[in-house]
Design a protein around this motif. Sequence first.
Motif, PDB file in Angstrom:
ATOM      1  N   VAL A  90     -42.660  44.069  -0.088  1.00 14.40           N
ATOM      2  CA  VAL A  90     -42.139  45.339   0.430  1.00 14.40           C
ATOM      3  C   VAL A  90     -40.754  45.118   1.033  1.00 14.40           C
ATOM      4  O   VAL A  90     -39.813  45.887   0.769  1.00 14.40           O
ATOM      5  CB  VAL A  90     -43.101  45.942   1.473  1.00 14.40           C
ATOM      6  N   ARG A  91     -40.605  44.073   1.826  1.00 11.66           N
ATOM      7  CA  ARG A  91     -39.295  43.803   2.439  1.00 11.66           C
ATOM      8  C   ARG A  91     -38.258  43.447   1.377  1.00 11.66           C
ATOM      9  O   ARG A  91     -37.114  43.906   1.437  1.00 11.66           O
ATOM     10  CB  ARG A  91     -39.417  42.681   3.474  1.00 11.66           C
ATOM     11  N   HIS A  92     -38.633  42.618   0.404  1.00  7.65           N
ATOM     12  CA  HIS A  92     -37.706  42.277  -0.675  1.00  7.65           C
ATOM     13  C   HIS A  92     -37.264  43.542  -1.422  1.00  7.65           C
ATOM     14  O   HIS A  92     -36.084  43.677  -1.787  1.00  7.65           O
ATOM     15  CB  HIS A  92     -38.366  41.314  -1.657  1.00  7.65           C
ATOM     16  N   ALA A  93     -38.211  44.450  -1.667  1.00  8.01           N
ATOM     17  CA  ALA A  93     -37.873  45.674  -2.397  1.00  8.01           C
ATOM     18  C   ALA A  93     -36.884  46.531  -1.605  1.00  8.01           C
ATOM     19  O   ALA A  93     -35.909  47.050  -2.156  1.00  8.01           O
ATOM     20  CB  ALA A  93     -39.146  46.469  -2.689  1.00  8.01           C
ATOM     21  N   LEU A  94     -37.124  46.678  -0.306  1.00  3.88           N
ATOM     22  CA  LEU A  94     -36.211  47.460   0.530  1.00  3.88           C
ATOM     23  C   LEU A  94     -34.835  46.807   0.599  1.00  3.88           C
ATOM     24  O   LEU A  94     -33.806  47.491   0.560  1.00  3.88           O
ATOM     25  CB  LEU A  94     -36.799  47.615   1.933  1.00  3.88           C
ATOM     26  N   GLU A  95     -34.790  45.474   0.710  1.00  7.68           N
ATOM     27  CA  GLU A  95     -33.507  44.763   0.728  1.00  7.68           C
ATOM     28  C   GLU A  95     -32.765  44.951  -0.592  1.00  7.68           C
ATOM     29  O   GLU A  95     -31.536  45.084  -0.613  1.00  7.68           O
ATOM     30  CB  GLU A  95     -33.742  43.277   0.981  1.00  7.68           C
ATOM     31  N   SER A  96     -33.515  44.963  -1.694  1.00  7.84           N
ATOM     32  CA  SER A  96     -32.894  45.102  -3.010  1.00  7.84           C
ATOM     33  C   SER A  96     -32.283  46.479  -3.206  1.00  7.84           C
ATOM     34  O   SER A  96     -31.235  46.620  -3.849  1.00  7.84           O
ATOM     35  CB  SER A  96     -33.929  44.837  -4.106  1.00  7.84           C
ATOM     36  N   PHE A  97     -32.936  47.495  -2.677  1.00  7.38           N
ATOM     37  CA  PHE A  97     -32.484  48.884  -2.848  1.00  7.38           C
ATOM     38  C   PHE A  97     -31.869  49.432  -1.567  1.00  7.38           C
ATOM     39  O   PHE A  97     -31.954  50.628  -1.291  1.00  7.38           O
ATOM     40  CB  PHE A  97     -33.662  49.767  -3.275  1.00  7.38           C
ATOM     41  N   LEU A  98     -31.242  48.564  -0.792  1.00  8.44           N
ATOM     42  CA  LEU A  98     -30.747  48.960   0.529  1.00  8.44           C
ATOM     43  C   LEU A  98     -29.818  50.165   0.456  1.00  8.44           C
ATOM     44  O   LEU A  98     -29.864  51.051   1.323  1.00  8.44           O
ATOM     45  CB  LEU A  98     -30.020  47.774   1.173  1.00  8.44           C
ATOM     46  N   LEU A  99     -28.983  50.232  -0.567  1.00 11.14           N
ATOM     47  CA  LEU A  99     -28.051  51.345  -0.708  1.00 11.14           C
ATOM     48  C   LEU A  99     -28.773  52.679  -0.806  1.00 11.14           C
ATOM     49  O   LEU A  99     -28.257  53.711  -0.356  1.00 11.14           O
ATOM     50  CB  LEU A  99     -27.185  51.131  -1.956  1.00 11.14           C
ATOM     51  N   TYR A 100     -29.987  52.680  -1.357  1.00 14.76           N
ATOM     52  CA  TYR A 100     -30.707  53.923  -1.622  1.00 14.76           C
ATOM     53  C   TYR A 100     -31.737  54.274  -0.554  1.00 14.76           C
ATOM     54  O   TYR A 100     -32.266  55.394  -0.548  1.00 14.76           O
ATOM     55  CB  TYR A 100     -31.417  53.834  -2.983  1.00 14.76           C
ATOM     56  N   VAL A 101     -32.050  53.333   0.347  1.00 12.53           N
ATOM     57  CA  VAL A 101     -33.107  53.583   1.330  1.00 12.53           C
ATOM     58  C   VAL A 101     -32.601  53.671   2.766  1.00 12.53           C
ATOM     59  O   VAL A 101     -33.341  54.099   3.655  1.00 12.53           O
ATOM     60  CB  VAL A 101     -34.211  52.493   1.244  1.00 12.53           C
ATOM     61  N   THR A 102     -31.365  53.265   3.010  1.00 12.54           N
ATOM     62  CA  THR A 102     -30.825  53.313   4.374  1.00 12.54           C
ATOM     63  C   THR A 102     -30.814  54.747   4.894  1.00 12.54           C
ATOM     64  O   THR A 102     -30.406  55.670   4.188  1.00 12.54           O
ATOM     65  CB  THR A 102     -29.398  52.739   4.407  1.00 12.54           C
ATOM     66  N   GLN A 103     -31.324  54.932   6.126  1.00 12.31           N
ATOM     67  CA  GLN A 103     -31.401  56.240   6.790  1.00 12.31           C
ATOM     68  C   GLN A 103     -32.210  57.240   5.968  1.00 12.31           C
ATOM     69  O   GLN A 103     -31.885  58.423   5.920  1.00 12.31           O
ATOM     70  CB  GLN A 103     -29.999  56.780   7.077  1.00 12.31           C
ATOM     71  N   ARG A 104     -33.264  56.759   5.330  1.00  8.12           N
ATOM     72  CA  ARG A 104     -34.124  57.622   4.515  1.00  8.12           C
ATOM     73  C   ARG A 104     -35.587  57.456   4.924  1.00  8.12           C
ATOM     74  O   ARG A 104     -35.981  56.451   5.506  1.00  8.12           O
ATOM     75  CB  ARG A 104     -34.000  57.266   3.028  1.00  8.12           C
ATOM     76  N   VAL A 105     -36.372  58.465   4.582  1.00  6.75           N
ATOM     77  CA  VAL A 105     -37.824  58.360   4.647  1.00  6.75           C
ATOM     78  C   VAL A 105     -38.285  57.848   3.287  1.00  6.75           C
ATOM     79  O   VAL A 105     -38.008  58.465   2.255  1.00  6.75           O
ATOM     80  CB  VAL A 105     -38.481  59.712   4.962  1.00  6.75           C
ATOM     81  N   VAL A 106     -38.957  56.695   3.272  1.00 10.74           N
ATOM     82  CA  VAL A 106     -39.321  56.019   2.024  1.00 10.74           C
ATOM     83  C   VAL A 106     -40.834  55.998   1.873  1.00 10.74           C
ATOM     84  O   VAL A 106     -41.546  55.559   2.776  1.00 10.74           O
ATOM     85  CB  VAL A 106     -38.782  54.571   1.996  1.00 10.74           C
ATOM     86  N   LEU A 107     -41.314  56.478   0.748  1.00  7.95           N
ATOM     87  CA  LEU A 107     -42.739  56.424   0.433  1.00  7.95           C
ATOM     88  C   LEU A 107     -43.021  55.148  -0.351  1.00  7.95           C
ATOM     89  O   LEU A 107     -42.526  54.971  -1.460  1.00  7.95           O
ATOM     90  CB  LEU A 107     -43.158  57.646  -0.389  1.00  7.95           C
ATOM     91  N   ILE A 108     -43.812  54.253   0.245  1.00 10.66           N
ATOM     92  CA  ILE A 108     -44.203  53.005  -0.407  1.00 10.66           C
ATOM     93  C   ILE A 108     -45.501  53.239  -1.164  1.00 10.66           C
ATOM     94  O   ILE A 108     -46.526  53.607  -0.577  1.00 10.66           O
ATOM     95  CB  ILE A 108     -44.398  51.869   0.623  1.00 10.66           C
ATOM     96  N   ARG A 109     -45.466  53.014  -2.457  1.00 10.37           N
ATOM     97  CA  ARG A 109     -46.669  53.130  -3.291  1.00 10.37           C
ATOM     98  C   ARG A 109     -47.216  51.723  -3.519  1.00 10.37           C
ATOM     99  O   ARG A 109     -46.564  50.905  -4.173  1.00 10.37           O
ATOM    100  CB  ARG A 109     -46.353  53.823  -4.610  1.00 10.37           C
ATOM    101  N   GLU A 110     -48.397  51.461  -2.978  1.00 13.50           N
ATOM    102  CA  GLU A 110     -49.005  50.136  -2.980  1.00 13.50           C
ATOM    103  C   GLU A 110     -50.427  50.211  -3.521  1.00 13.50           C
ATOM    104  O   GLU A 110     -51.101  51.218  -3.350  1.00 13.50           O
ATOM    105  CB  GLU A 110     -49.049  49.583  -1.553  1.00 13.50           C
TER     106      GLU A 110
END
Length: 296
Positions: A83-103
């Motif tokens: 989950v952390r790797h995914a957020l780091e990878s897409f940092l440009l798209y998730v910063t200051q956003r509400v993110v729904l994690i599908r697990e």
Amino acid sequence: MQPVGWSGRIRLSRGSLRDLDWWADIPTRHCSAAFHIGPAAVDLSVDPSRHSWGATLHGRIARGYWSSNDYLAHINWEELRAVRHALESFLLYVTQRVVLIREDNTCTQAVLGRLSSRSPCLHEEMRCLWSFLQEHSIILQVERVASAENEADAASRWIDRDDYRLHPHLFQHIETRYGPHDVDLFASHINAQLPCFFSRHHCPGSSGVNALLQPWAGHNAYGCPPLDPDFLMAVVQKVQEEQACVTLVVPYWTAQPWWQQLMELAVDLIFLPSNTVLCAPGMGGSNTFLLRVGRS
């Protein structure tokens, strides 16, 4: 431990004291929660496998291999780290956003929901994730999906046959001879030789996806390109078009159309035995050449 009553005293472990210090240092503004959080702006699917992890975000793919240490970790820890790797990878798209994690892992869903775990290793990883979320103003929501419906499953199981690099001590020799290089053209967060690198897919720390779409002019670049002949031809054309200065590691395939064109551009050549290349499936034991294209 025997009950001591409300007026008794107990000796706290060093780990407990570190946890209390961590809680005490949390800024006051983070000790509250909104009554209502709107719908997620970003849907992020995440999934690990034993050898790698993968994630998808609105058609974009992030992936990477586990390090030698992470490979031995428990699958629940790998799920949370993914989950952390995914957020780091897409940092440009998730910063200051509400993110729904599908697990598809119930343990990960519970840890993300509580922001804590009884497992020391999971709790420590959750603490790192929490700090990352606070730093980038990200709010997580979690939704469990069936494994068969997890869009990230394929990304986590795909094996990149071109994920290789030179032995680090040989790269340092190249740095002394042709460096300093400022970008690794074909790398990942696991095998990058330089802090700035371009990756095949989104991954933590990448400066750009797909080196062929990034500018090479003005850089002193280094790279081990994939072994696909069509891709190698595209690399040669990129060098020609941008008159780039590049140090390349390529296979000794003299019959390929791109070989003669690359020889015409080269200003220096070094023969490398195949055993100097690490993790190079598909190299087939063939010899390789290190070519300097551009300034000598």
